[in-house]
Design an enzyme around this catalytic site. Sequence first.
Site, PDB file in Angstrom:
ATOM      1  N   HIS A 167       8.032   6.877  -2.394  1.00  0.00           N
ATOM      2  CA  HIS A 167       7.555   5.490  -2.410  1.00  0.00           C
ATOM      3  C   HIS A 167       8.741   4.626  -2.840  1.00  0.00           C
ATOM      4  CE1 HIS A 167       5.402   1.996  -4.140  1.00  0.00           C
ATOM      5  NE2 HIS A 167       4.363   2.376  -3.426  1.00  0.00           N
TER       6      HIS A 167
ATOM      7  N   ASP B  12       6.962  11.622  -9.940  1.00  0.00           N
ATOM      8  CA  ASP B  12       6.078  10.481  -9.715  1.00  0.00           C
ATOM      9  C   ASP B  12       4.698  11.039  -9.384  1.00  0.00           C
ATOM     10  OD1 ASP B  12       4.601   8.438  -8.675  1.00  0.00           O
ATOM     11  OD2 ASP B  12       6.085   7.792  -7.190  1.00  0.00           O
TER      12      ASP B  12
ATOM     13  N   GLN C 217       0.037   9.758  -7.096  1.00  0.00           N
ATOM     14  CA  GLN C 217      -0.995  10.246  -6.167  1.00  0.00           C
ATOM     15  C   GLN C 217      -1.438  11.667  -6.500  1.00  0.00           C
ATOM     16  OE1 GLN C 217      -2.375   8.199  -4.178  1.00  0.00           O
ATOM     17  NE2 GLN C 217      -0.872   6.571  -3.930  1.00  0.00           N
TER      18      GLN C 217
ATOM     19  N   LYS D 245      -5.038   3.991  -9.949  1.00  0.00           N
ATOM     20  CA  LYS D 245      -5.249   4.981  -8.881  1.00  0.00           C
ATOM     21  C   LYS D 245      -6.045   6.172  -9.406  1.00  0.00           C
ATOM     22  CE  LYS D 245      -0.824   3.858  -6.731  1.00  0.00           C
ATOM     23  NZ  LYS D 245      -1.186   2.974  -5.621  1.00  0.00           N
TER      24      LYS D 245
ATOM     25  N   CYS E 231       4.669   1.155   1.609  1.00  0.00           N
ATOM     26  CA  CYS E 231       5.814   1.121   0.679  1.00  0.00           C
ATOM     27  C   CYS E 231       6.605   2.415   0.785  1.00  0.00           C
ATOM     28  CB  CYS E 231       5.378   0.866  -0.763  1.00  0.00           C
ATOM     29  SG  CYS E 231       4.534  -0.684  -0.979  1.00  0.00           S
TER      30      CYS E 231
END
Length: 417
Positions: free
Chosen positions: A133, A210, A213, A236, A374
């Site tokens: 991202h 990261d 998700q 999220k 993104c």
Amino acid sequence: MVKTEATLVAPSLDPGLLRPDFPALDQKIHGHPLVYLDNAATTQKPTAVLRALDRYYRRDCSNVHRGVHTLSQRSTASYESARGIVQRFLGSSSDREIVFVRGATEGINLVARSFLGPRLEPGDEVLVTAMEHHANIVPWQLVCKAAGARLRVLPMDDRGELRLEELGKVLTERTRLLAAVHVSNALGTVNPVEELVAAARQRGVPVLLDGAQAVPHKAVNVEALGCDFYVFSGHKAFGPTGIGVLWGRREHLETMEPYQGGGDMIVTVGFEGSTFREPPARFEAGTPNIAGAIGLGAALEYLEELGLPQIEAYEAELLSYATQRIGSLPGIRLIGTARRKAGVLSFVVEGVHPHDVGTILDQRGVAVRVGHHCAQPVMAHFGVPATVRASFAFYNTRFEVDALEQGLREVKEIFGP
Ligand code: C6P
């Protein structure tokens, strides 16, 4: 969650029982029941989170760490208790490793500015993957530019899987940090982060993962992963917007300079200079997002109660159903067909711009995201400007996949063969 005997005896996940926990799901859009398939952008919030926010604002509203009065003590206790929930949720050994930030983006920027920036020298390298991202690309580019360092990229193949055989070429003696996405937002690929971490550690290279998700879809244990930093966004993961987490190893956080200056992060202030508190306070300048942290704590407790393994198993089955239904429609090209995926089905419809697909689906109550997500380098890799992305949560059902399929059939009818 509505508890029935069935849920107590067999702890498998039944979205029919959970959906009443999410008031926003129960509405009509353009006369159709809402089918919310944009969970990678943000998730809907359970009443447990709404109640926690309401309680804070209605009863306990006060600043933290500043007051001797009862309300301030209550809000401080709730805020710090949320930190403890995050610590447990991530399997961290200390709540001093949990820094509240605005979201994954701010967590990455904090590490770039306060950890990496001061350590970078001309000619050094930062390694990212081809499916990051923008939030896990641009902050590194900014610090690299300032230091005369450069970004290197671990490539991926046409399924959207990392080419680990290339790791030896791009992980070099100049690499100062490896930053990798745990689960790709544009492709859904679940990366073999354990292998990445092991390879980096062998060379003494710190790793930032990261997890924006990953956290909503699977159990994450930072100690088991062995990484150095882990970031995610509350919104999220069924929590509020404007709150997120940076987990960092204590030995790193303790060596890092403040990211921002202000109240609550100092020990002493004088015009000749100031001294700073230990982490995490050192990185939480000013009044924090108190309600957000409390709401996030409630969201993570909700997830723990459902069970991350149950969530992962249910969603895997749903994604496989969706992949089979949508992937077999004529004129659909799936973007991202990795063997390990979570939560995301990205695709393009032959001859139809993704924005038109998204608009027609919305007319039928189906919410998907269209665009580059993104992740422009991912789009460039697959040679498309944008995709349609359906992204799932545990409250989604096969009926909703069927509604998406029906909507796509109508798109094909409108635009012809
Ligand atoms: N992805 C999406 O629709 P923030 O904006 O800080 O909450 O999260 C940034 C971010 C970082 N990493 C990954 C893997 C992400 O997916 C995101 C946010 C959203 O895919 C908005 S672009």
